[in-house]
Design an enzyme around this catalytic site. Structure first.
Site, PDB file in Angstrom:
ATOM      1  CB  CYS A  81      -0.651  -0.130   1.297  1.00 45.87           C
ATOM      2  SG  CYS A  81       0.208  -0.094   2.543  1.00 45.87           S
ATOM      3  CB  CYS A 121       4.296  -0.594   1.937  1.00 44.73           C
ATOM      4  SG  CYS A 121       3.075  -1.484   2.959  1.00 44.73           S
ATOM      5  CG  ASP A 154      -3.231  10.666 -30.296  1.00 42.32           C
ATOM      6  OD1 ASP A 154      -2.289  11.331 -30.667  1.00 42.32           O
ATOM      7  OD2 ASP A 154      -3.085   9.398 -30.802  1.00 42.32           O
ATOM      8  CG  ASP A 178      -4.305   5.297 -31.070  1.00 38.96           C
ATOM      9  OD1 ASP A 178      -3.659   6.092 -30.239  1.00 38.96           O
ATOM     10  OD2 ASP A 178      -4.522   4.448 -31.692  1.00 38.96           O
ATOM     11  CG  ASP A 216      -0.551   8.231 -27.312  1.00 40.67           C
ATOM     12  OD1 ASP A 216      -0.828   9.626 -27.720  1.00 40.67           O
ATOM     13  OD2 ASP A 216      -1.508   7.899 -28.263  1.00 40.67           O
TER      14      ASP A 216
END
Length: 728
Positions: free
Chosen positions: A34, A37, A443, A618, A622
């Site tokens: 987590c 941590c 994009d 995509d 990106d």
């Protein structure tokens, strides 16, 4: 005389130069789960002498420790981590994957044991419950049923609870309290009081309840493990785009195959048409057209000549190149993008769930209330058994199940609803982030457009004339022309000139297909999205191509603007195509010609400005921006690396899924807040009642289950609504 001195291991051979000076050591840390941590690990390591930086990636388990020029002690770092309860070894991707797989197997085994224990312990508890409704069992039979339930439920609960027990112990050692602390204490005390009741012949035993609770919680823990496995694969998918081997020209002039990891700057490489550039390099001989679409999003191929720099991952389309390697595989453009994605995944791991924040207050308050209940009972003259039962009732009725289910139940219901609408949600926390966004970055290629060039106003006769030459070329525009033409013959004696065009004979007549200058035209422009055909005895023909806009791109942008979101376009494509698309969809803020690092930098800049960014992309260019955005989406046609870096993936040709996902996320947030409110009100009423002795452990278990059912039913309201299902 003996000495207790143990020589430390020498890690100098494993230190690597750091970009900003000094050295770096990568370690594989086990047990971190987590944000608490991460904070503990980074803070303690950073405080060591000689350590400049410490960066922990929760997804991969990798801790990168930077040492100053004066040097530090790597062995001391490992000793410190071991003292904190996080054993560490030298980082090895294979070991990291093996450790992750081993954790998955442990969770799956614990889940199976919990399922077995819940079902079989319940079999012995049902007759005891029936006795509460007038079907009384004899004392001997009831005691036997209790012992049978204990024999099955207790060992299963202990085994299935180990993931929670170890996490709670580690959290307490770090002087923090996560959600596993109250769960562990509640389970262990429930088992203890059940054993006491069984030995003393009491009527209240809850072996089945303890193991059933663990079964439900382990389902969520295993799903979280699977989501993290998806997240870690994004960087791996990017690196997989590098060729595994490269053709190296040795001192004898012969070609040798060598693993890409062994390529060093100064090696002379041979890259043939159809192969990807293995590492960053400079062209020493030859010229070719390069497809940089995966790296930059540029739809038009780029002409590369002697002296030009080529980036790893680019596709060589037409000519044979001799490259002088200028970087290793770990320092290539592809590796840089993978590191940006990994850094983005790390920043996401710092997202603190509201339930974890509540646990910091919940644990001391509830446990103090239980302790006061026990002490108060003893002061009032109760026996130890009665006081303990009252304290256990407080713990059971305030068990954080409703609090723990408040968000996950909504996320599951919202994810199912979006799935029916063609949107795949990969991370439940993504819905929380998506509901918070106020700025959308899109994009161009593959998001606002379909991502593939198409011939504008095709004339069948003209297409048929060019098809034999188009079929002989690997150029993207030529492939689009051949696709439009369909099956046809291939030209004879074909010669392709890199960056210019293709030449050959069509039914005995010389023909050329390519740039305007290649077919003998001057002053006709240099359009990157056009081809010219010249056949002996025929007038020249021009073919214009366009990456078609998605049908609902404009409507989607306007819908986002209507919801108060600002919209921006970032693209690696050329200025003119980006301007045309921006004007078509009504976006005034846009930038063209961006590199992957520049896109990620702009996302970070918007974040620093206080914006919460949704990135929709995509391509490989990106992925870093997707990983660093507050929330991220990718179409189902996107590159695997982009889909793995995104939180949500949408199918179909439409872009309206972005609006649908945003609306659903906003609704899910309202449902989750309602659940938190109910859980808080429930605990404010139930805890005092249990402390006053108005509720026994059995009724407390029913009330706790009822509260969980209530938040679940509220979450199921998200599932209303139909629509299309996910299609790949």
């Amino acid at each position: 005389m003996t000495s207790d001195y143990t020589p430390r291991q020498d890690f100098s051979a494993f230190l690597r130069p750091n970009e900003g000076g000094g050295e770096r050591l990568d370690l594989l840390v086990q047990g971190a789960r987590c944000a608490g941590c991460i904070s503990k690990i980074e803070g303690q390591v950073r405080a060591l002498a000689g350590v400049d930086s410490a960066r922990m990636n929760l997804t991969t388990g990798k801790l990168s420790v930077g040492f100053a020029d004066a040097g530090g002690d790597p062995a001391l770092v490992i000793e410190t981590l071991d003292r904190l309860g996080y054993p560490a070894t030298l980082f090895d991707p294979a070991k990291s994957a093996a450790a992750h797989d081993a954790e998955g197997r442990r969770l799956a085994m614990a889940l199976g044991v919990a399922a077995f224990g819940a079902g079989n312990a319940m079999m012995f508890s049902v007759p005891i419950w029936a006795g509460l409704f007038g079907q009384e069992l004899g004392p001997a039979m009831r005691t036997m049923m209790q012992w049978m339930s204990a024999a099955v439920g207790a060992p299963c609960a202990i085994y299935a609870g180990m993931p929670f027990f170890t996490s709670a112990w580690r959290s307490l050692k770090a002087r923090r309290a996560n959600m596993d602390v109250p769960i562990s204490i509640g389970v262990l005390l429930t088992l203890a009081i059940s054993f006491v009741e069984t030995v003393l012949g009491g009527a209240d035993t809850y072996f089945d309840a303890a193991v059933s609770l663990l079964f439900l919680l382990l389902i969520g823990r295993w799903l979280d493990h699977r989501l993290r496995a998806k997240a870690r694969s994004a960087a791996g998918d990017i690196l997989a785009l590098q060729a595994p081997v490269a053709a190296v020209i040795g001192g004898d002039g012969q070609e040798h195959r060598r693993p890409i990891a062994d390529i060093v700057p100064g090696d002379l490489l041979l890259v043939r048409p159809g192969n990807r550039i293995p590492v960053d390099g400079r062209i020493e001989a030859g010229q070719s057209s390069l497809d940089n679409a995966l790296l930059t999003g540029e739809t038009a191929p780029v002409l590369a000549r002697v002296g030009d720099t080529c980036r790893a991952g680019a596709l060589n389309l037409t000519g044979t190149l001799r490259l002088l390697a200028t970087a290793t595989s770990e320092d290539s453009a592809i590796a840089d993008i993978a590191r940006l994605v990994e850094a983005g995944a790390q920043s996401r791991s710092r997202y603190v769930q509201l339930a974890d924040k509540a646990a910091a207050l919940y644990v001391p308050v509830v446990h103090s209330a239980a302790a006061l209940t026990f002490a108060g009972g003893m002061i009032l003259g109760m026996g130890p058994r009665e006081a303990l039962l009252r304290a256990v009732a407080v713990l059971i009725i305030t068990c954080p199940c409703a609090l723990g289910l408040a968000v996950p139940a909504v996320q599951v219901s919202a994810s199912a609803r979006l799935f029916r609408r063609g949107v795949l949600v990969k991370s439940g926390a993504a819905l929380e982030r998506l509901a918070e966004i106020d700025h959308v970055i899109l994009d161009k290629t593959g998001v606002l457009t379909e991502g593939r060039p198409r011939l504008v106003d095709p004339v069948p006769a003209a297409v048929a004339l060019a098809a034999p030459l188009a079929r002989a070329s690997a150029h993207p525009l030529a492939r689009a022309l051949a696709l439009e033409a369909g099956p046809t013959i291939i030209a004879d004696k074909v010669i392709e000139t890199p960056g210019q065009g293709v030449e050959g004979f069509i039914r005995g007549r010389r023909a050329r297909l390519g740039r305007a200058a290649f077919v003998g035209l001057t002053g006709a422009g240099h359009g990157e999205t056009e081809l010219w055909l010249a056949i002996e005895g025929e007038p020249r023909i021009r073919y214009v191509f366009q990456d078609k806009l998605r049908a609902d791109a404009g409507a989607t942008v306007q819908a986002l603007l209507a919801r108060g979101l600002s919209v921006e376009i970032l693209s690696g494509d050329g200025t003119d195509p980006v301007r045309h698309v921006a004007e078509a969809v009504g976006v005034t803020a846009w930038r063209a010609g961006l590199t992957p690092a520049e896109k990620a930098q702009i996302v970070a800049q918007r974040t620093a400005e206080g914006r919460r960014v949704l990135m929709v992309g995509d391509g490989l260019n990106d992925t870093a921006a997707l990983a660093n955005a507050h929330a991220a989406m990718a179409p189902g046609t996107a590159l695997d690396a982009s889909q793995n870096a995104a939180d949500l993936v949408f199918s179909g040709e439409g872009l309206d899924a972005v609006v649908t996902a945003f609306d659903t996320a906003r609704t899910a947030r309202r449902r989750a807040l309602q659940n938190f409110g109910f859980a808080a009100a429930y605990n404010l009423i139930a805890a005092p009642a249990a402390m006053a002795g108005l509720i026994n452990p059995f009724v407390a278990a029913l009330a706790m289950s009822g509260s969980s059912l209530a938040v679940t039913l509220n979450a199921l309201r998200m599932g209303a609504g139909g629509g299309r299902r996910w299609t790949s």
